[in-house]
Structures are given as C-alpha cells and as structure tokens.
Design a protein around this motif. Sequence first.
Motif, PDB file in Angstrom:
ATOM      1  N   PRO A  31      25.351 -10.318  -4.677  1.00  0.00           N
ATOM      2  CA  PRO A  31      24.898  -9.136  -3.925  1.00  0.00           C
ATOM      3  C   PRO A  31      25.463  -7.842  -4.522  1.00  0.00           C
ATOM      4  O   PRO A  31      26.622  -7.786  -4.922  1.00  0.00           O
ATOM      5  CB  PRO A  31      25.457  -9.380  -2.518  1.00  0.00           C
ATOM      6  CG  PRO A  31      25.599 -10.861  -2.424  1.00  0.00           C
ATOM      7  CD  PRO A  31      25.986 -11.321  -3.800  1.00  0.00           C
ATOM      8  N   GLY A  32      24.611  -6.821  -4.578  1.00  0.00           N
ATOM      9  CA  GLY A  32      25.038  -5.533  -5.098  1.00  0.00           C
ATOM     10  C   GLY A  32      24.871  -5.374  -6.599  1.00  0.00           C
ATOM     11  O   GLY A  32      25.053  -4.270  -7.128  1.00  0.00           O
ATOM     12  N   TYR A  33      24.531  -6.472  -7.286  1.00  0.00           N
ATOM     13  CA  TYR A  33      24.357  -6.390  -8.742  1.00  0.00           C
ATOM     14  C   TYR A  33      22.902  -6.058  -9.053  1.00  0.00           C
ATOM     15  O   TYR A  33      21.982  -6.730  -8.587  1.00  0.00           O
ATOM     16  CB  TYR A  33      24.730  -7.720  -9.401  1.00  0.00           C
ATOM     17  CG  TYR A  33      24.457  -7.747 -10.894  1.00  0.00           C
ATOM     18  CD1 TYR A  33      25.382  -7.234 -11.793  1.00  0.00           C
ATOM     19  CD2 TYR A  33      23.269  -8.266 -11.389  1.00  0.00           C
ATOM     20  CE1 TYR A  33      25.134  -7.246 -13.156  1.00  0.00           C
ATOM     21  CE2 TYR A  33      23.006  -8.283 -12.747  1.00  0.00           C
ATOM     22  CZ  TYR A  33      23.938  -7.774 -13.623  1.00  0.00           C
ATOM     23  OH  TYR A  33      23.673  -7.791 -14.976  1.00  0.00           O
ATOM     24  N   TYR A  34      22.712  -5.018  -9.870  1.00  0.00           N
ATOM     25  CA  TYR A  34      21.363  -4.623 -10.268  1.00  0.00           C
ATOM     26  C   TYR A  34      21.277  -4.583 -11.795  1.00  0.00           C
ATOM     27  O   TYR A  34      22.224  -4.184 -12.477  1.00  0.00           O
ATOM     28  CB  TYR A  34      20.987  -3.260  -9.687  1.00  0.00           C
ATOM     29  CG  TYR A  34      20.888  -3.299  -8.176  1.00  0.00           C
ATOM     30  CD1 TYR A  34      19.740  -3.760  -7.554  1.00  0.00           C
ATOM     31  CD2 TYR A  34      21.969  -2.892  -7.388  1.00  0.00           C
ATOM     32  CE1 TYR A  34      19.650  -3.817  -6.171  1.00  0.00           C
ATOM     33  CE2 TYR A  34      21.885  -2.951  -5.995  1.00  0.00           C
ATOM     34  CZ  TYR A  34      20.724  -3.408  -5.400  1.00  0.00           C
ATOM     35  OH  TYR A  34      20.648  -3.482  -4.035  1.00  0.00           O
ATOM     36  N   PRO A  77       0.788  -1.242   0.000  1.00  0.00           N
ATOM     37  CA  PRO A  77       0.000   0.000   0.000  1.00  0.00           C
ATOM     38  C   PRO A  77       0.816   1.287   0.000  1.00  0.00           C
ATOM     39  O   PRO A  77       0.382   2.300  -0.527  1.00  0.00           O
ATOM     40  CB  PRO A  77      -0.855  -0.127   1.270  1.00  0.00           C
ATOM     41  CG  PRO A  77      -0.987  -1.591   1.480  1.00  0.00           C
ATOM     42  CD  PRO A  77       0.353  -2.149   1.078  1.00  0.00           C
ATOM     43  N   ALA A  78       2.000   1.262   0.617  1.00  0.00           N
ATOM     44  CA  ALA A  78       2.876   2.444   0.609  1.00  0.00           C
ATOM     45  C   ALA A  78       4.296   1.949   0.397  1.00  0.00           C
ATOM     46  O   ALA A  78       5.027   1.697   1.355  1.00  0.00           O
ATOM     47  CB  ALA A  78       2.759   3.237   1.908  1.00  0.00           C
ATOM     48  N   ALA A  79       4.657   1.780  -0.867  1.00  0.00           N
ATOM     49  CA  ALA A  79       5.923   1.131  -1.204  1.00  0.00           C
ATOM     50  C   ALA A  79       7.123   1.963  -0.771  1.00  0.00           C
ATOM     51  O   ALA A  79       7.134   3.182  -0.893  1.00  0.00           O
ATOM     52  CB  ALA A  79       5.992   0.883  -2.709  1.00  0.00           C
ATOM     53  N   HIS A  80       8.142   1.256  -0.272  1.00  0.00           N
ATOM     54  CA  HIS A  80       9.422   1.874   0.054  1.00  0.00           C
ATOM     55  C   HIS A  80      10.516   1.046  -0.626  1.00  0.00           C
ATOM     56  O   HIS A  80      10.291   0.489  -1.693  1.00  0.00           O
ATOM     57  CB  HIS A  80       9.594   1.984   1.569  1.00  0.00           C
ATOM     58  CG  HIS A  80       8.626   2.943   2.186  1.00  0.00           C
ATOM     59  ND1 HIS A  80       8.788   4.305   2.128  1.00  0.00           N
ATOM     60  CD2 HIS A  80       7.460   2.744   2.839  1.00  0.00           C
ATOM     61  CE1 HIS A  80       7.776   4.912   2.724  1.00  0.00           C
ATOM     62  NE2 HIS A  80       6.951   3.982   3.161  1.00  0.00           N
ATOM     63  N   ASP A  81      11.647   0.950  -0.036  1.00  0.00           N
ATOM     64  CA  ASP A  81      12.777   0.278  -0.662  1.00  0.00           C
ATOM     65  C   ASP A  81      12.573  -1.239  -0.663  1.00  0.00           C
ATOM     66  O   ASP A  81      12.472  -1.859   0.393  1.00  0.00           O
ATOM     67  CB  ASP A  81      14.046   0.637   0.108  1.00  0.00           C
ATOM     68  CG  ASP A  81      15.302   0.297  -0.670  1.00  0.00           C
ATOM     69  OD1 ASP A  81      15.194  -0.283  -1.761  1.00  0.00           O
ATOM     70  OD2 ASP A  81      16.399   0.609  -0.167  1.00  0.00           O
ATOM     71  N   PHE A  82      12.492  -1.843  -1.862  1.00  0.00           N
ATOM     72  CA  PHE A  82      12.383  -3.301  -1.964  1.00  0.00           C
ATOM     73  C   PHE A  82      12.966  -3.734  -3.301  1.00  0.00           C
ATOM     74  O   PHE A  82      13.204  -2.910  -4.199  1.00  0.00           O
ATOM     75  CB  PHE A  82      10.927  -3.770  -1.833  1.00  0.00           C
ATOM     76  CG  PHE A  82      10.017  -3.299  -2.938  1.00  0.00           C
ATOM     77  CD1 PHE A  82       9.698  -4.134  -4.013  1.00  0.00           C
ATOM     78  CD2 PHE A  82       9.459  -2.031  -2.911  1.00  0.00           C
ATOM     79  CE1 PHE A  82       8.862  -3.705  -5.012  1.00  0.00           C
ATOM     80  CE2 PHE A  82       8.612  -1.595  -3.926  1.00  0.00           C
ATOM     81  CZ  PHE A  82       8.308  -2.437  -4.980  1.00  0.00           C
ATOM     82  N   THR A  83      13.228  -5.032  -3.440  1.00  0.00           N
ATOM     83  CA  THR A  83      13.819  -5.540  -4.676  1.00  0.00           C
ATOM     84  C   THR A  83      13.058  -6.752  -5.182  1.00  0.00           C
ATOM     85  O   THR A  83      12.518  -7.546  -4.411  1.00  0.00           O
ATOM     86  CB  THR A  83      15.292  -5.961  -4.474  1.00  0.00           C
ATOM     87  OG1 THR A  83      15.365  -7.017  -3.513  1.00  0.00           O
ATOM     88  CG2 THR A  83      16.142  -4.793  -4.028  1.00  0.00           C
TER      89      THR A  83
END
Length: 300
Positions: A84-87, A69-75
């Motif tokens: 880890p760390g690769y986007y 409902p109130a999006a914040h930091d997610f992946t």
Amino acid sequence: MIDPLAEVVTLLQPDATTSKAVSGAGAWRLRRTDVGQPFYCVVVEGGCRLEMVGHEPAVLTQGDFVLIPAAHDFTFSSVAPPAPGYYTEPVTLGSGEVRLGAPGEPREVHFLVGHCVFRSPDAALLVSLLPRLVHVRGEARLANLVGMVGDECRETRPARELVLARLLEVLFIEALRSTTSTAASPGLLRGLADPRVASAIRRMHERPGHAWTVAELAYEASLSRSTFFDRFRRTVGTAPMEYLLTWRMALAQNLLRQRQSRIAEVAKLVGYGSASTFSVAFARHVGVPPGQFAETQTRT
C-alpha cells in the motif's frame, strides 16, 4: 420506438481522441486523477486490477472493456499489487508504449487506455444520466472489437491511429448498449436493463412535454407508486422526476443552441406551461437564463 440510449449518445457526440498502449510486468500500481474526463481501458492480454472509490476492486482480464464516463480518483495495478502507498513511475519506451513495473521482464499484461471527448456542450448534464462505471465482459461482439483493437495495436499499418479511433468509438457505443450483461453502477444502463423501469424511461423520452407524475409513470411500469419509485431510484440512481428534469434540460439546451424555436416554444416542448416558469427552472439547473444561454451559443 424511441431509444433513450441512442438519444443520449447522439447528444453526447463521443469521440475517442487519445489512446496509449500500456504493458506491465511484476508488481506495479498507477494512480489516475484525471478529474471529469471520460476514461476507457481495453485489456488486450493478461490481467490487471482496478480500484475505484465506491466500487469493489475488480480484476480485469483479456477482452474486458471498462468505461468511466467522468473519471475521478482510481488506480490500476498488477493483479497482485505492491505494498500500500507504492506507486509506479511510468516509462515510455522507444515504440511509444508505456511500461509499468519491471522494465526488462516479459510483459504480463497489455492494455489500451485513453480518453474520450464528449463534444456536446451539455456533456456534464448528460453524463449524469450514465453510470459512474461500465465494466463489460463476455460479450461476443465486444470481444471481436477488442480483438481488432489489439490487432491494430500490434501492427504498424497505414492510418493506424485513425482506425483505432474509429474502432474505439464503436466500442464505446457497443459497451453502453450492452445493458443486460453489463456490471454497471446505477444509471441509465441499469434502468434500461430493467423492463419495468425501461418502460417508464421510454415514455419520458417519447413525451418529454407531458406533465408526468410518479403515479402515471408507475402505471406505465405496471408497478405500485412506492415500488416504482424505490426501484427507479435504486437502478437509475436518481428519483424519476429528477431524471425527467435532467433530460428536459438537456433537450432544452439542444433546442436553444439550434436557435430554431423561441423560448416559449422550447418551454412547451419540454413540459412547462409558461416561459417564465421554464426560465426559472432552466436558470436554476443550468446556471444562466435561457435567453442568455442562447446568446452565448450564438457567439461561440
């Protein structure tokens, strides 16, 4: 009988405005930082992984529906994520579909993501009553809706975007009311899934102007005061009186916006003995006095 969820959803005025088809292959990871915006995801085919602060990582599979409902930091990532760390840098294909990972490989996952808009000016206040994360799985009605969404995504029928928007609105509401089998974080949904806590919530919504006490609400829930207080806070994520205050302020804002009641009348309807006491509470919770709030709503 009063339906608290229907009241909250009606005041929220949800509208699914944007959607985007996404596919992935190989190892990929996408980070979202759309702070405060309602975000949803429908998995049409395959599977992916969701990681969100404060929650255990979850593997989403075909037919799953997720609402934040109130999006914040997610992946989002492939089921087997990269280092880890690769986007991954998304690539938009000619069809408008967004591709993640290996562009030339057959897709391994297909999902629909997008943003809802809560058209209520009180959205932030009302969203605080909802869980931070809703993950629905195994609901037959939702599976049918997801199937219709997937069918619309695969075809290029007339009015495709309009149909998708309407389907997603229904999907949103259906997800919120699937309380008994929803892996929801603390909030209204989990509260309504607990018969004892739900009894107290319904009574607060039936009589928001009553001078409720924790003891009275515990009686309505057929629990001791301490057991009720702990159970309510654990399932809803807030104390009973804090929930009641939030709901009263949401109702007050709606009444003031309609300009059909004077401040003294609004104060009485939401449980305050005097306009001055109500004004102090309203200003503390909303940020401006009720008179100023009403004038601002008239100008807009």
